[in-house]
Design a protein around this motif. Structure first.
Motif, PDB file in Angstrom:
ATOM      1  N   UNK A 120       1.120  -1.370   0.114  1.00 25.13           N
ATOM      2  CA  UNK A 120      -0.087  -0.012   0.067  1.00 25.13           C
ATOM      3  C   UNK A 120       0.857   1.485   0.153  1.00 25.13           C
ATOM      4  N   UNK A 121       2.696   1.256  -0.477  1.00 21.82           N
ATOM      5  CA  UNK A 121       3.174   2.496  -0.367  1.00 21.82           C
ATOM      6  C   UNK A 121       3.599   3.191   1.621  1.00 21.82           C
ATOM      7  N   UNK A 122       3.113   2.688   2.069  1.00 18.36           N
ATOM      8  CA  UNK A 122       3.485   2.463   3.869  1.00 18.36           C
ATOM      9  C   UNK A 122       4.753   2.380   4.211  1.00 18.36           C
ATOM     10  N   UNK A 123       5.147   1.677   3.894  1.00 18.13           N
ATOM     11  CA  UNK A 123       7.238   1.454   3.822  1.00 18.13           C
ATOM     12  C   UNK A 123       7.854   2.887   3.608  1.00 18.13           C
ATOM     13  N   UNK A 124       7.339   2.441   1.841  1.00 17.52           N
ATOM     14  CA  UNK A 124       8.035   3.855   1.394  1.00 17.52           C
ATOM     15  C   UNK A 124       7.695   5.265   1.869  1.00 17.52           C
ATOM     16  N   UNK A 125       6.077   5.587   2.276  1.00 14.40           N
ATOM     17  CA  UNK A 125       5.924   6.635   2.624  1.00 14.40           C
ATOM     18  C   UNK A 125       6.673   7.188   4.007  1.00 14.40           C
ATOM     19  N   UNK A 126       6.586   6.178   5.403  1.00 12.52           N
ATOM     20  CA  UNK A 126       7.358   6.158   6.191  1.00 12.52           C
ATOM     21  C   UNK A 126       9.413   6.244   5.993  1.00 12.52           C
ATOM     22  N   UNK A 127       9.390   5.775   5.118  1.00  8.45           N
ATOM     23  CA  UNK A 127      11.138   5.805   4.749  1.00  8.45           C
ATOM     24  C   UNK A 127      11.610   6.954   4.107  1.00  8.45           C
ATOM     25  N   UNK A 128      10.242   7.942   3.460  1.00  8.53           N
ATOM     26  CA  UNK A 128      10.980   9.457   3.342  1.00  8.53           C
ATOM     27  C   UNK A 128      10.765  10.266   3.920  1.00  8.53           C
ATOM     28  N   UNK A 129      10.041   9.543   4.638  1.00  3.40           N
ATOM     29  CA  UNK A 129       9.834  10.755   6.094  1.00  3.40           C
ATOM     30  C   UNK A 129      10.199  10.533   6.978  1.00  3.40           C
ATOM     31  N   UNK A 130      11.193  10.058   7.112  1.00  2.00           N
ATOM     32  CA  UNK A 130      12.335   9.482   7.498  1.00  2.00           C
ATOM     33  C   UNK A 130      13.368  10.128   7.626  1.00  2.00           C
ATOM     34  N   UNK A 131      13.910  10.674   6.290  1.00  2.00           N
ATOM     35  CA  UNK A 131      14.682  10.814   5.584  1.00  2.00           C
ATOM     36  C   UNK A 131      15.040  12.293   5.290  1.00  2.00           C
ATOM     37  N   UNK A 132      13.646  12.700   5.181  1.00  2.00           N
ATOM     38  CA  UNK A 132      12.942  14.346   5.364  1.00  2.00           C
ATOM     39  C   UNK A 132      13.552  14.685   7.033  1.00  2.00           C
ATOM     40  N   UNK A 133      13.031  13.649   7.692  1.00  2.00           N
ATOM     41  CA  UNK A 133      13.034  13.781   8.889  1.00  2.00           C
ATOM     42  C   UNK A 133      14.596  14.341   9.342  1.00  2.00           C
ATOM     43  N   UNK A 134      15.658  13.277   9.146  1.00  2.00           N
ATOM     44  CA  UNK A 134      16.633  13.505   9.455  1.00  2.00           C
ATOM     45  C   UNK A 134      17.808  13.815   8.738  1.00  2.00           C
ATOM     46  N   UNK A 135      17.407  14.549   7.303  1.00  2.00           N
ATOM     47  CA  UNK A 135      17.825  15.564   6.640  1.00  2.00           C
ATOM     48  C   UNK A 135      18.220  17.060   7.120  1.00  2.00           C
ATOM     49  N   UNK A 136      17.039  17.539   7.909  1.00  2.00           N
ATOM     50  CA  UNK A 136      16.468  18.647   8.397  1.00  2.00           C
ATOM     51  C   UNK A 136      17.269  18.425   9.884  1.00  2.00           C
ATOM     52  N   UNK A 137      17.242  17.421  10.413  1.00  2.00           N
ATOM     53  CA  UNK A 137      18.126  17.151  12.080  1.00  2.00           C
ATOM     54  C   UNK A 137      19.670  17.447  11.525  1.00  2.00           C
ATOM     55  N   UNK A 138      19.789  17.657  10.388  1.00  2.00           N
ATOM     56  CA  UNK A 138      21.733  17.579  10.094  1.00  2.00           C
ATOM     57  C   UNK A 138      22.262  16.279  10.215  1.00  2.00           C
ATOM     58  N   UNK A 139      21.526  15.068   9.574  1.00  2.00           N
ATOM     59  CA  UNK A 139      22.149  13.927   9.073  1.00  2.00           C
ATOM     60  C   UNK A 139      22.720  13.673   8.030  1.00  2.00           C
ATOM     61  N   UNK A 140      23.997  13.126   7.937  1.00  2.00           N
ATOM     62  CA  UNK A 140      24.996  13.403   6.686  1.00  2.00           C
ATOM     63  C   UNK A 140      24.577  11.484   5.934  1.00  2.00           C
ATOM     64  N   UNK A 141      24.189  10.845   7.457  1.00  2.00           N
ATOM     65  CA  UNK A 141      24.528   9.470   7.085  1.00  2.00           C
ATOM     66  C   UNK A 141      23.232   8.515   7.679  1.00  2.00           C
ATOM     67  N   UNK A 142      22.260   7.465   6.862  1.00  2.00           N
ATOM     68  CA  UNK A 142      21.092   7.243   7.689  1.00  2.00           C
ATOM     69  C   UNK A 142      21.776   5.700   6.894  1.00  2.00           C
ATOM     70  N   UNK A 143      21.677   4.821   8.837  1.00  2.00           N
ATOM     71  CA  UNK A 143      21.942   3.607   8.447  1.00  2.00           C
ATOM     72  C   UNK A 143      21.049   2.495   8.748  1.00  2.00           C
ATOM     73  N   UNK A 144      20.848   1.455   8.307  1.00  2.00           N
ATOM     74  CA  UNK A 144      19.863   0.150   8.748  1.00  2.00           C
ATOM     75  C   UNK A 144      20.865  -0.774   8.698  1.00  2.00           C
ATOM     76  N   UNK A 145      19.634  -2.236   8.766  1.00  2.00           N
ATOM     77  CA  UNK A 145      19.552  -3.759   8.559  1.00  2.00           C
ATOM     78  C   UNK A 145      18.376  -3.505   7.905  1.00  2.00           C
TER      79      UNK A 145
END
Length: 140
Positions: free
Chosen positions: A73-98
């Motif tokens: 339903x695009x839920x995972x993508x919507x969540x990931x895009x929001x997390x990437x935006x939020x990380x950028x707003x907080x000055x993040x340069x690299x996002x990690x995951x497993x």
């Protein structure tokens, strides 16, 4: 918008979502309360049925958990895009995951978002499955 930032008032909702997404290893309300009480931890909930936990430390972030209860339903993508935006707003340069090596759908989503594999953790999960470590560099 379907994705909202969820604070401590959402621990019961998060526990229910996690149990639905991960029935073999559900986290309880206390686990979510403890995580949300940590510095730098941000949570997002998609009202259609999903959540994402992100921890920010200085200029790096880690996706701690992503759970989706309604597939395709695009839920995972919507969540990931929001997390990437939020990380950028907080000055993040690299996002990690497993991600579980056998989770083809998640791996495809992460690849589409620009994540690249940086490592392999053999027998990382309780079921003996391998985990791939991925990262995404954010532009300035």
């Amino acid at each position: 918008m379907d994705v909202i930032e969820a604070g401590p008032a959402y621990v019961a909702v998060l526990a229910r979502l996690h149990a639905a997404a991960f029935p073999d290893d559900p986290w309880d309300e206390r686990s979510f309360a403890a995580l949300l009480g940590q510095p730098g931890v941000v949570c997002f909930v998609d009202e259609r049925g999903g959540f994402l936990l992100l921890r920010v430390v200085l200029d790096e972030a880690e996706i701690l958990s992503v759970g989706v209860t309604v597939p395709r339903q695009g839920i995972g993508g919507a969540l990931m895009r929001q997390a990437i935006r939020a990380a950028g707003w907080r000055g993040v340069k690299t996002i990690h995951l497993e991600v579980a090596a056998e989770n083809a759908a998640a791996r495809a989503l992460y690849a589409a978002l620009g994540f690249t594999q940086t490592g392999l953790r053999k027998a990382y999960y309780p079921n003996g499955g391998d985990a791939l470590t991925l990262c995404l560099g954010l532009a300035d």
